[in-house]
Structures are given as structure tokens and as C-alpha cells.
Design a protein around this motif. Sequence first.
Motif, PDB file in Angstrom:
ATOM      1  N   GLY A 263      55.335  62.839  14.353  1.00  0.00           N
ATOM      2  CA  GLY A 263      55.100  62.624  13.642  1.00  0.00           C
ATOM      3  C   GLY A 263      54.260  63.282  12.524  1.00  0.00           C
ATOM      4  O   GLY A 263      56.300  64.295  12.487  1.00  0.00           O
ATOM      5  N   ARG A 264      53.614  63.700  11.642  1.00  0.00           N
ATOM      6  CA  ARG A 264      53.560  64.108  10.730  1.00  0.00           C
ATOM      7  C   ARG A 264      52.419  65.332  10.867  1.00  0.00           C
ATOM      8  O   ARG A 264      51.431  65.514  11.408  1.00  0.00           O
ATOM      9  CB  ARG A 264      54.041  64.196   8.678  1.00  0.00           C
ATOM     10  CG  ARG A 264      53.001  64.990   8.036  1.00  0.00           C
ATOM     11  CD  ARG A 264      53.487  63.602   6.983  1.00  0.00           C
ATOM     12  NE  ARG A 264      54.516  63.220   6.715  1.00  0.00           N
ATOM     13  CZ  ARG A 264      54.956  63.078   5.485  1.00  0.00           C
ATOM     14  NH1 ARG A 264      53.798  62.672   4.552  1.00  0.00           N
ATOM     15  NH2 ARG A 264      55.810  62.599   4.588  1.00  0.00           N
ATOM     16  N   VAL A 265      52.924  66.947  11.219  1.00  0.00           N
ATOM     17  CA  VAL A 265      52.104  68.017  10.462  1.00  0.00           C
ATOM     18  C   VAL A 265      50.961  68.540   8.861  1.00  0.00           C
ATOM     19  O   VAL A 265      52.649  68.127   8.570  1.00  0.00           O
ATOM     20  CB  VAL A 265      51.656  69.165  11.600  1.00  0.00           C
ATOM     21  CG1 VAL A 265      50.971  69.947  11.492  1.00  0.00           C
ATOM     22  CG2 VAL A 265      51.930  68.129  13.054  1.00  0.00           C
ATOM     23  N   PRO A 266      50.070  68.271   8.932  1.00  0.00           N
ATOM     24  CA  PRO A 266      49.738  68.983   7.473  1.00  0.00           C
ATOM     25  C   PRO A 266      49.716  70.543   7.265  1.00  0.00           C
ATOM     26  O   PRO A 266      49.166  71.147   8.402  1.00  0.00           O
ATOM     27  CB  PRO A 266      48.117  68.160   6.780  1.00  0.00           C
ATOM     28  CG  PRO A 266      48.062  67.357   8.221  1.00  0.00           C
ATOM     29  CD  PRO A 266      49.194  67.368   9.519  1.00  0.00           C
ATOM     30  N   LEU A 267      50.354  71.210   6.532  1.00  0.00           N
ATOM     31  CA  LEU A 267      50.212  72.002   6.671  1.00  0.00           C
ATOM     32  C   LEU A 267      49.720  72.887   5.498  1.00  0.00           C
ATOM     33  O   LEU A 267      49.203  74.057   4.964  1.00  0.00           O
ATOM     34  CB  LEU A 267      51.531  72.551   6.247  1.00  0.00           C
ATOM     35  CG  LEU A 267      52.632  71.984   6.712  1.00  0.00           C
ATOM     36  CD1 LEU A 267      54.548  73.271   6.768  1.00  0.00           C
ATOM     37  CD2 LEU A 267      52.184  72.951   8.653  1.00  0.00           C
ATOM     38  N   GLY A 268      48.800  71.846   4.901  1.00  0.00           N
ATOM     39  CA  GLY A 268      47.315  72.275   3.468  1.00  0.00           C
ATOM     40  C   GLY A 268      48.445  72.728   2.319  1.00  0.00           C
ATOM     41  O   GLY A 268      49.504  72.580   2.323  1.00  0.00           O
TER      42      GLY A 268
END
Length: 366
Positions: A263-268
Motif C-alpha cells: 500500500g501507500r503511506v502518506p508522508l504529509g
Amino acid sequence: MADVRFDGVRKVYDNGRVAVHGASFDIADGELMVLVGPSGCGKSTLLRMVAGLEEISAGTLSIGGRVVNDVAPKDRDIAMVFQNYALYPHMTVAENLAFGLKLRGHDKAEIARRVQGAADMLGLGGMLDTLPRAMSGGQRQRVALGRALVREPAVFLLDEPLSNLDAKLRHSVRTEIAHLHRKLGTTMIYVTHDQVEAMTLGQRIVVLNDGMVQQIDTPMALYQRPANLFVAGFLGSPAMNTLKGRLQALAGGYFALDMDQEGRVPLGRAPLPAAWSGREVVVGVRPEHLQPGAGEAAFGVLIDSIEPVGNEMFVNLRHAGRALVMRVPPQVLPAAGEGIDVAVVPAALHFFDAASGLRLDAAQAA
């Protein structure tokens, strides 16, 4: 007092095993330098070379500006404290403290002065007639420290001196060593595998792995700017979380980490150059920089377990099969087995090259 200089120091045993690969660094006069790393990393070998207990295969080692490669241990003006105390069981505290001075031919008055001074400094004044078997582990370690102290050496060498003590005693004796160093101002080289000891005692720390120096810096500089993935993962408890994937630049200055099937992890709004979009990296997140949160910068995780440790909690999480740890103040959270949204602190993220493991900085953008 004296400085210590390693210049390309190398140690190769007869079987061909390389214990130390060309170590080069300086320890300043009066500095407390800690050598830290996992078992077999070469830290004790370096210390034993300073002591003269191991021959140097290549390079030069200097103490106080004098090359000591071929100088006998007794002529190096060093004193060593071992992890197993190495006290004479049939001798009293006073006799243990005085033994080395007698061998070196000091007169009785000088021996008495040094023994009493060391005993007073270490709180052993009322135990001078006591045998080691009647003492606690912490008291015995203080005697071992005192035996080194009476020598009044140029350099103290401490080889995992607290490893045989329980947690409470380790803290107590660690505090005594720090106080002793402040009072004496003598050069000290301290070897440990315990990162807490390294972080709390060292003015600077040498991090070693597989016989190679990984990084040398102050404790907080190592924690805040680790040079590579090994240093990042070794220093810090709980250890730094790491996530491997491909950086993706999003609209509005946001970034995310694309981990393919995970999946994808948001890093802001991570402070990264747009040129890094598409780059394979490892993102490091300290447990305290992963916090409960919601919104577009958050991602869902499963709570595995919660460990309350008084003034904080360690929350063990799972994301797409990967274990993560979050460090937070005591608070009400969903129970183990339930989901929660968490978010990283963008400005506190660490980035490492996925192939080399070396730290990446914005100035290095390709």
C-alpha cells in the motif's frame, strides 16, 4: 592526561578474520569516548589494542603524542576496568586497591594517600577492611574502579564494566562513572553494547559494526542525524521504524511512499525536493514521531498490543503485515486487535538510499 589517536588501525587474526578495518579517529585529552556496537563489532578489540593486550596488524596508535604500537602494556600509563571486576578474593578492599601500587614500588605513605583518596571518592571509606565476597556487585565494581583510580593514569579503559549488574545498579554506577569523569577530567574510553549507556555517558560516541566505524558524533547528533540505516536502527529504544518504497510527489507539496503490495503511506508535507519523486528509499520514523491522527495524511493500522511503562506507552502496530511501534503519552486508545489511524511527523522523517543504506539530504537531490 593524554589524547588517543587511531590512524588506520587494523587487526587481523592468524585465521584471516579481520576484527578491525582501518579505524581512524581521535579521542581528545580529557574526553569520555564511548565505543558502541553489537557483539563482535570490534569495540573490545580496539580497547585491548589501546591496552596493549592485542597486537596491531597495521596502522599506528598514539597516546599523548607517543606511538605505542610496540610499547609494553605496563609502560603505556593506562588503567583498565573489566566487566568481571577481577578482584583478589582473599584481599580486603584496601589491599586490592593498594596491590598494583606496591608492585610498582610506591612508598607506604603514597599508597595510603591514594587508597584513601579513591575510597573517599567512591564511598568505600567504611569498607576498606571488607573482603569482596561480603560486598554487592555494585560495591565490587566501585572497588574495581578504585583500583584503576589509584594508578592516576593518563587514560582509563572501561570494558563493559556494568554488564554484570542489575538495572538499578547499572544506573547507580553509571552515574558514579559520569561524576568521576567530571571530577577527574581524565581521558576515558568506555566500551559497551548497551546504547542507553552510550547515550547517557559519552561526550562522543563511536558506532561500530563488523569491524568498521559507522559514525562518530555526540549522542544527540547521532540520534537526530544517523549516517546510515545501521546507526538509525541501533540507537534508539524502541528502534526506529523503517518503511521501504518509492517516493511519490503529490499535489500541494505532499509526498507519499508507494510500497507496492503493502500500500501507500502518506508522508504529509515532508521537506523533500520534487526531484526525489520516483526514488527508491527507506523512510525512517522514530516511534515518538508516529502519532494518532486523522485526515488525508493519516493511514490505518492494527493495534497488536499496548505496553504502559509509566509516563508513556509503547503501542505495537501492524500495517500490511509490517510491525511498527508508536511512543505516546498515557491516553485512551482502541484495544488490541482494533484499528486506529496514525500519521507521521513530516519534518522529523529520515530518508536513506534503498541500495546503499546511506542517509539522504535535500542537498543531495539528483
